[in-house]
Design a protein around this motif. Sequence first.
Motif, PDB file in Angstrom:
ATOM      1  N   MET A   1      12.697  -1.548 -10.797  1.00  0.00           N
ATOM      2  CA  MET A   1      12.317  -1.750  -9.402  1.00  0.00           C
ATOM      3  C   MET A   1      11.221  -0.761  -9.007  1.00  0.00           C
ATOM      4  N   THR A   2      10.400  -1.174  -8.051  1.00  0.00           N
ATOM      5  CA  THR A   2       9.362  -0.297  -7.546  1.00  0.00           C
ATOM      6  C   THR A   2       9.992   0.912  -6.858  1.00  0.00           C
ATOM      7  N   ALA A   3       9.403   2.094  -7.107  1.00  0.00           N
ATOM      8  CA  ALA A   3       9.893   3.296  -6.437  1.00  0.00           C
ATOM      9  C   ALA A   3       9.705   3.160  -4.937  1.00  0.00           C
ATOM     10  N   THR A   4      10.694   3.653  -4.195  1.00  0.00           N
ATOM     11  CA  THR A   4      10.614   3.536  -2.740  1.00  0.00           C
ATOM     12  C   THR A   4       9.428   4.305  -2.190  1.00  0.00           C
ATOM     13  N   LEU A   5       9.153   5.482  -2.770  1.00  0.00           N
ATOM     14  CA  LEU A   5       8.038   6.308  -2.313  1.00  0.00           C
ATOM     15  C   LEU A   5       6.908   6.257  -3.338  1.00  0.00           C
ATOM     16  N   LEU A   6       6.318   5.084  -3.490  1.00  0.00           N
ATOM     17  CA  LEU A   6       5.192   4.906  -4.401  1.00  0.00           C
ATOM     18  C   LEU A   6       3.944   5.533  -3.782  1.00  0.00           C
ATOM     19  N   ILE A   7       3.180   6.273  -4.583  1.00  0.00           N
ATOM     20  CA  ILE A   7       1.949   6.912  -4.127  1.00  0.00           C
ATOM     21  C   ILE A   7       0.759   6.095  -4.609  1.00  0.00           C
ATOM     22  N   ASP A  29       8.691  -7.574  -7.619  1.00  0.00           N
ATOM     23  CA  ASP A  29       8.170  -6.212  -7.605  1.00  0.00           C
ATOM     24  C   ASP A  29       6.659  -6.154  -7.399  1.00  0.00           C
ATOM     25  N   PRO A  30       5.851  -6.906  -8.154  1.00  0.00           N
ATOM     26  CA  PRO A  30       4.407  -6.805  -7.919  1.00  0.00           C
ATOM     27  C   PRO A  30       3.990  -7.272  -6.531  1.00  0.00           C
ATOM     28  N   LEU A  31       4.600  -8.337  -6.020  1.00  0.00           N
ATOM     29  CA  LEU A  31       4.218  -8.818  -4.697  1.00  0.00           C
ATOM     30  C   LEU A  31       4.682  -7.858  -3.603  1.00  0.00           C
ATOM     31  N   SER A  32       5.860  -7.269  -3.777  1.00  0.00           N
ATOM     32  CA  SER A  32       6.334  -6.269  -2.824  1.00  0.00           C
ATOM     33  C   SER A  32       5.370  -5.078  -2.765  1.00  0.00           C
ATOM     34  N   THR A  33       4.900  -4.643  -3.942  1.00  0.00           N
ATOM     35  CA  THR A  33       3.960  -3.524  -3.993  1.00  0.00           C
ATOM     36  C   THR A  33       2.650  -3.873  -3.311  1.00  0.00           C
ATOM     37  N   LEU A  34       2.126  -5.056  -3.579  1.00  0.00           N
ATOM     38  CA  LEU A  34       0.846  -5.465  -2.985  1.00  0.00           C
ATOM     39  C   LEU A  34       0.970  -5.639  -1.476  1.00  0.00           C
ATOM     40  N   LEU A  35       2.082  -6.184  -1.019  1.00  0.00           N
ATOM     41  CA  LEU A  35       2.299  -6.306   0.426  1.00  0.00           C
ATOM     42  C   LEU A  35       2.361  -4.926   1.073  1.00  0.00           C
ATOM     43  N   GLY A  36       3.050  -3.974   0.412  1.00  0.00           N
ATOM     44  CA  GLY A  36       3.107  -2.614   0.933  1.00  0.00           C
ATOM     45  C   GLY A  36       1.744  -1.956   0.953  1.00  0.00           C
ATOM     46  N   GLY A  38      -1.111  -3.462   1.370  1.00  0.00           N
ATOM     47  CA  GLY A  38      -1.844  -4.013   2.507  1.00  0.00           C
ATOM     48  C   GLY A  38      -1.390  -3.430   3.831  1.00  0.00           C
ATOM     49  N   ARG A  39      -0.096  -3.213   3.962  1.00  0.00           N
ATOM     50  CA  ARG A  39       0.419  -2.589   5.195  1.00  0.00           C
ATOM     51  C   ARG A  39      -0.074  -1.155   5.313  1.00  0.00           C
ATOM     52  N   ALA A  40      -0.120  -0.437   4.173  1.00  0.00           N
ATOM     53  CA  ALA A  40      -0.612   0.941   4.201  1.00  0.00           C
ATOM     54  C   ALA A  40      -2.091   1.002   4.574  1.00  0.00           C
ATOM     55  N   ALA A  41      -2.812  -0.077   4.288  1.00  0.00           N
ATOM     56  CA  ALA A  41      -4.236  -0.129   4.641  1.00  0.00           C
ATOM     57  C   ALA A  41      -4.449  -0.433   6.121  1.00  0.00           C
ATOM     58  N   GLY A  42      -3.391  -0.802   6.831  1.00  0.00           N
ATOM     59  CA  GLY A  42      -3.511  -1.046   8.269  1.00  0.00           C
ATOM     60  C   GLY A  42      -3.328  -2.479   8.695  1.00  0.00           C
ATOM     61  N   ALA A  43      -3.014  -3.375   7.763  1.00  0.00           N
ATOM     62  CA  ALA A  43      -2.786  -4.774   8.142  1.00  0.00           C
ATOM     63  C   ALA A  43      -1.457  -4.899   8.891  1.00  0.00           C
ATOM     64  N   ASP A  44      -1.420  -5.780   9.872  1.00  0.00           N
ATOM     65  CA  ASP A  44      -0.186  -6.005  10.632  1.00  0.00           C
ATOM     66  C   ASP A  44       0.761  -6.963   9.903  1.00  0.00           C
ATOM     67  N   LEU A 114      -8.400   0.439   1.370  1.00  0.00           N
ATOM     68  CA  LEU A 114      -7.206   0.906   0.682  1.00  0.00           C
ATOM     69  C   LEU A 114      -6.928   2.350   1.052  1.00  0.00           C
ATOM     70  N   PRO A 115      -5.673   2.751   1.086  1.00  0.00           N
ATOM     71  CA  PRO A 115      -5.324   4.123   1.477  1.00  0.00           C
ATOM     72  C   PRO A 115      -5.828   5.129   0.443  1.00  0.00           C
ATOM     73  N   SER A 116      -5.875   6.373   0.842  1.00  0.00           N
ATOM     74  CA  SER A 116      -6.328   7.450  -0.043  1.00  0.00           C
ATOM     75  C   SER A 116      -5.377   7.602  -1.221  1.00  0.00           C
ATOM     76  N   PRO A 117      -5.813   8.280  -2.308  1.00  0.00           N
ATOM     77  CA  PRO A 117      -4.994   8.388  -3.525  1.00  0.00           C
ATOM     78  C   PRO A 117      -3.616   8.998  -3.302  1.00  0.00           C
ATOM     79  N   ASN A 118      -3.485   9.878  -2.323  1.00  0.00           N
ATOM     80  CA  ASN A 118      -2.202  10.544  -2.111  1.00  0.00           C
ATOM     81  C   ASN A 118      -1.355   9.910  -1.013  1.00  0.00           C
ATOM     82  N   ALA A 119      -1.768   8.716  -0.543  1.00  0.00           N
ATOM     83  CA  ALA A 119      -1.023   8.041   0.518  1.00  0.00           C
ATOM     84  C   ALA A 119       0.216   7.357  -0.051  1.00  0.00           C
ATOM     85  N   TYR A 120       1.274   7.351   0.736  1.00  0.00           N
ATOM     86  CA  TYR A 120       2.487   6.639   0.333  1.00  0.00           C
ATOM     87  C   TYR A 120       2.340   5.151   0.633  1.00  0.00           C
TER      88      TYR A 120
END
Length: 489
Positions: A1-7, A29-36, A38-44, A114-120
């Motif tokens: 499973m994808t880590a909850t706090l993926l960087i 797992d891959p789709l959950s990561t990609l959706l996350g 996109g949300r980290a990038a600021g998408a609603d 896309l978020p910065s390298p150290n973004a969760y």
Amino acid sequence: MTATLLISKELPQLSYQSSRDRFDSSWQDPLSTLLGLGRAAGADFLEFFLERVNYISCLAEEDAITSISPRLSTGAGIRIFKGKADCYVSTNDLSFQGLKTALEKGLSILGLTLPSPNAYIPEINLELLRDYAVTKDKEVWLPQCSSIEEMGHTLLQANGKMAKTANHIQSRRAMYFRDWQEVLVAASDGTFARDIRLTQSVGYSLFCADGDHRASIGKRFGDTSDPGFLRQWDYETAAEGVAESAGKMLYADFVESGNYPIIMANEFGGVIFHEACGHLLETTQIEHKTTPFMEKKGEKIAHENLTAWDEGRSDNAFGTIDMDDEGMPTQRTLLIENGILKNFIADRTGSMRTGHPRTGSGRRQSYAYAAASRMRNTYIAPGNYSIDDLFASVDKGIYCKQMGGGSVGATGEFNFSVSEAYLIENGKVTKPLKGATLIGTAKDIMNEISMCSQDLGLAPGFCGSVSGSIYVTVGQPHLKVDKITVGGR
């Protein structure tokens, strides 16, 4: 499973083993990561639509198979929302990197990066896969369908029957297609659903001529969910019906222009309601302010004897779906009840922008299109009159037994040709007529439909709109239109 706090910087090291020959829970797992991401990038809100298609069509002209057209396709569409703005991108690269690249392109269109390298990267908790293909045993459909050899044999037999049945034949064609589709929807609201659809259609096209006399008649049959559909087609009875109609229309008199009461036959007669009214009840029309019914919910827009539905549940109907292309389970939607407008047809975007509730109507032709509010099985409900009651109420009018093609304006102005028509005199059908065209507007004709019989019939159709061409059902019982303009000679 994808880590909850993926960087973010860990993304290049991720390795997913998603199934390549089917869409299943391994895609979570891959789709959950990609959706996350996109949300980290600021998408609603974000949605992934994955699709695999296995399509084939076969055409018999005269006594030869003239075309066999297979098509295989695989791809994904990504829709991204920021506020009320949205964008849509598609790709046929379903690798994790391919989907990530498409996502990044879509984000950039909305000014997001896309978020910065150290973004969760927040984890998107998708629901347990809601798999209609498994629960309804659809995995076996494709191998159970007719083979290419069987398709060709059936169509040649059908065309042979037509040759023996009709007279003055100039051309005869029998055509068939099978469209198998597997889809997977994952969205940032937790939607995670899969389905398999099987749509098939077969029919005739006949053109007859004798001197200056001409007649062109077609008939199409359609089905969802039955791999044995083509094997069960009664092509002999179908050929007899088409030949009989062509024979009557070949020497028919041309109709005189005027305003008439008409009786419209059931089944494909419902195409006028679909085109002239159904489209005006889609939220895409409200968004563009091109429907006269925009502010009419709860008000009378049709004759009190008219009730109409749009639904995705009728067994084997051409527009039946277990879920829409946004992953929402299908439902029955009451559009008009006793003349009162009750609901609109809404997808996710339409609901967000108009406030009308979603109805499981987000549909698209393929992954190349964003979903939009579209009809499914749309029909006028049965009434309380008999067919004899309808005809008895007409002193002089026209019986429109079979509709042809037509066009509809953005706000409901329409004209439709009638491919098979008959004169009604003193409540009786008399001579055949040809060349009739029905002309009117949606808001007017809806109030002229005063009588509906009890013989609801459905017919397959194809509907084109902003999200491409989709399979739909049109339908109605026999009904009476008190007055309509009929173009002719």
